[in-house]
Design an enzyme around this catalytic site. Structure first.
Site, PDB file in Angstrom:
ATOM      1  N   TYR A 177     -33.302 -39.884  38.877  1.00 21.13           N
ATOM      2  CA  TYR A 177     -34.090 -39.374  40.005  1.00 21.13           C
ATOM      3  C   TYR A 177     -35.573 -39.375  39.598  1.00 21.13           C
ATOM      4  O   TYR A 177     -35.892 -39.365  38.398  1.00 21.13           O
ATOM      5  CB  TYR A 177     -33.599 -37.960  40.351  1.00 21.13           C
ATOM      6  N   ASN A 179     -37.857 -37.301  39.150  1.00 29.08           N
ATOM      7  CA  ASN A 179     -38.393 -36.284  38.236  1.00 29.08           C
ATOM      8  C   ASN A 179     -37.862 -36.435  36.823  1.00 29.08           C
ATOM      9  O   ASN A 179     -38.285 -35.699  35.923  1.00 29.08           O
ATOM     10  CB  ASN A 179     -38.080 -34.879  38.753  1.00 29.08           C
ATOM     11  N   LYS A 180     -36.973 -37.410  36.599  1.00 29.75           N
ATOM     12  CA  LYS A 180     -36.386 -37.586  35.270  1.00 29.75           C
ATOM     13  C   LYS A 180     -37.375 -38.294  34.331  1.00 29.75           C
ATOM     14  O   LYS A 180     -38.429 -38.775  34.732  1.00 29.75           O
ATOM     15  CB  LYS A 180     -35.094 -38.385  35.373  1.00 29.75           C
ATOM     16  N   GLN A 181     -36.990 -38.371  33.050  1.00 30.08           N
ATOM     17  CA  GLN A 181     -37.844 -39.020  32.057  1.00 30.08           C
ATOM     18  C   GLN A 181     -38.149 -40.467  32.459  1.00 30.08           C
ATOM     19  O   GLN A 181     -39.290 -40.920  32.349  1.00 30.08           O
ATOM     20  CB  GLN A 181     -37.157 -38.995  30.679  1.00 30.08           C
TER      21      GLN A 181
END
Length: 374
Positions: A177, A179-181
């Site tokens: 998603y 907002n992930k790394q």
């Protein structure tokens, strides 16, 4: 405005996605295979199966392990809700174990007491990119002949004793998603060393087709859980920079640690929650001395243009899960973390100036109002 999160997209990502748009394959093409190969390398596994999300990855693993009605899966109530929902998808029962005091991950000591003849798996979540105590958990699981699934959706690149998470249990999952790394927009992957799990989940994700049979021949009931070539191209470009991204996020976390240390009403995340681990920083969650103080600080930050969010609410106290009879007091460590935790702005290209701004607002309010709310 300082946002809570922000994807790190460069011209390389745009080039890779554009190349797919100019190709003959927008789905089920060569870039998916490239992405899977890269992900298997990251997880240290033989196989990786790209799917549409981390949630669908978990669902498919429940199916691949034959988990169904009447079965139980031990997991944590302190996580994103999909890690518990995937158990309900197949008609099984989530059996919650509390988290370690002062930490974020499931308490291994609580797991053994919850194992019954109905227990079919242990679903471990590496919360916020902090590796769980896998050595202890795997030992308990081995003693009872129970498979361990790793929800590493927030922990790509994290390691325990040099070994990547996502490759330590029977299978693992990652998610991408924004907002992930690293991100694919929407997307996930299953990682495993088991050829049966890899082949079955690949078929289930593609409407029950076999990879070496006719397109309209469906060997089993399946789902449309495929990842597309555009998302895979974005992921491939992101993976090229994975180590640099993780290093940058670690640097941002270090700036926060330095800026906010020595605040008695604030507990900072401990990157060494388990020994011999390497954290993959997903979010930066601090804990306040009280729920009331957390709420006041969150409101002040928002008023000052700093986005923040309580993170995570306890799963067992979500409205839907209360219908199963859960109530306050069932998992006190989880509830304490849920009541006092706050995610501060955190993303790869965050600057030290931004962090100093967040820290200044926090400190000013804590020094002025904090002691009154103790």
């Amino acid at each position: 405005m300082i946002p809570l999160s922000k994807p790190d997209i460069t011209e390389r990502e745009i080039e890779r996605v554009t190349a797919v748009l100019r190709s003959d394959h927008l789905s089920c093409g060569p870039v998916i295979r490239e992405f899977e190969t890269k992900l298997a390398t990251v997880a240290g596994t033989r196989y990786a199966v790209a799917v549409s999300s981390g949630t669908t990855a978990l669902h498919l693993l429940m199916l691949a392990l034959g988990i169904g009605p009447g079965d139980e899966v031990i997991t944590t109530p302190y996580s994103f809700i999909s890690s518990a929902n995937c158990i309900l998808y197949v008609g099984a029962k989530p059996v919650f174990c509390d988290i370690v005091p002062g930490g974020f991950n499931i308490d291994p000591q609580a797991i053994a007491a919850k194992i019954t003849s109905k227990t079919k798996a242990i679903l471990v979540v590496h919360v916020f990119g902090f590796p769980a105590a896998m050595d202890e958990i795997l030992k308990i699981a081995s003693e009872h002949g129970i498979p361990v699934i790793e929800d590493a959706c927030e922990a790509i690149g994290a390691r325990i004793d040099g070994k990547p998470v996502g490759g330590l249990g029977v299978a693992g999952t990652f998610a991408f998603y924004p907002n992930k790394q690293i991100t694919t927009g929407e997307g996930g992957v299953i990682t495993t060393n088991d050829p049966y799990i890899a082949e079955l989940t690949r078929s289930l994700a593609n409407q029950g087709r076999s990879h070496d049979r006719q397109w309209l021949l469906h060997e089993r009931m399946g789902y449309n859980y495929r990842l597309n070539e555009l998302s895979a191209a974005l992921g491939c470009a992101q993976l090229e920079r994975l180590e640099a991204i993780l290093a940058a996020r670690s640097r941002v976390a270090g700036w926060y640690q330095e800026a906010l240390r020595d605040e008695p009403l604030l507990t900072l995340p401990n990157p060494l929650e388990s020994p011999n681990t390497q954290t993959s920083w997903f979010v930066y969650v601090v804990r306040f001395h009280s729920h009331r103080l957390r709420e006041m600080i969150a409101e002040e930050l928002q008023n000052q243009g700093v986005e923040c969010r309580p993170y995570f609410p306890a799963i067992h106290l979500q409205p839907f899960y209360r219908s199963f009879g859960y109530a306050e007091g069932d998992f006190p460590e989880t509830e304490k973390a849920a009541d006092t935790g706050l995610a501060l702005p955190f993303f790869t290209r965050m600057t030290q100036s931004m962090i100093n701004t967040v820290a200044a607002i926090l400190k000013k309010f804590l020094h002025a109002k904090g002691p009154q709310q103790d």
